[in-house]
Design a protein around this motif. Structure first.
Motif, PDB file in Angstrom:
ATOM      1  N   UNK A  30       0.830  -1.204   0.000  1.00 47.03           N
ATOM      2  CA  UNK A  30       0.000   0.000   0.000  1.00 47.03           C
ATOM      3  C   UNK A  30       0.866   1.255   0.000  1.00 47.03           C
ATOM      4  N   UNK A  31       1.956   1.232   0.749  1.00 45.81           N
ATOM      5  CA  UNK A  31       2.855   2.382   0.808  1.00 45.81           C
ATOM      6  C   UNK A  31       3.478   2.659  -0.551  1.00 45.81           C
ATOM      7  N   UNK A  56      -7.451   2.342   4.635  1.00 45.36           N
ATOM      8  CA  UNK A  56      -8.196   3.433   5.273  1.00 45.36           C
ATOM      9  C   UNK A  56      -7.565   3.826   6.600  1.00 45.36           C
ATOM     10  N   UNK A  57      -7.064   2.855   7.351  1.00 42.82           N
ATOM     11  CA  UNK A  57      -6.411   3.140   8.630  1.00 42.82           C
ATOM     12  C   UNK A  57      -5.112   3.900   8.416  1.00 42.82           C
ATOM     13  N   UNK A  58      -4.452   3.582   7.310  1.00 41.06           N
ATOM     14  CA  UNK A  58      -3.170   4.183   6.992  1.00 41.06           C
ATOM     15  C   UNK A  58      -3.333   5.647   6.546  1.00 41.06           C
ATOM     16  N   UNK A  59      -4.462   5.942   5.932  1.00 43.41           N
ATOM     17  CA  UNK A  59      -4.704   7.288   5.370  1.00 43.41           C
ATOM     18  C   UNK A  59      -4.940   8.337   6.428  1.00 43.41           C
TER      19      UNK A  59
END
Length: 59
Positions: A30-31, A56-59
């Protein structure tokens, strides 16, 4: 019976370790931002919704 319990605990630990590794790989993918959620799910063996939730948690 005690050995069965140890074997079960070992299986559970291995399953949890594999899940954590899959999550780690998905977060790295994702990164990078190159692959689709579908491809990440395919490569990590996570389900699509898990990958989406991680994004979504990462955003």
């Amino acid at each position: 019976m005690n050995e069965d319990m140890r074997n079960e605990a070992a299986r559970e630990a291995a399953t949890e370790a594999a899940m954590l590794k899959s999550i780690e790989m998905a977060l790295n993918m994702l990164a990078d931002g190159v692959l689709s959620y579908e491809k990440i799910a395919q490569y990590t063996r996570l389900i699509f919704d898990e990958v989406k939730e991680l994004a979504e948690q990462k955003a």
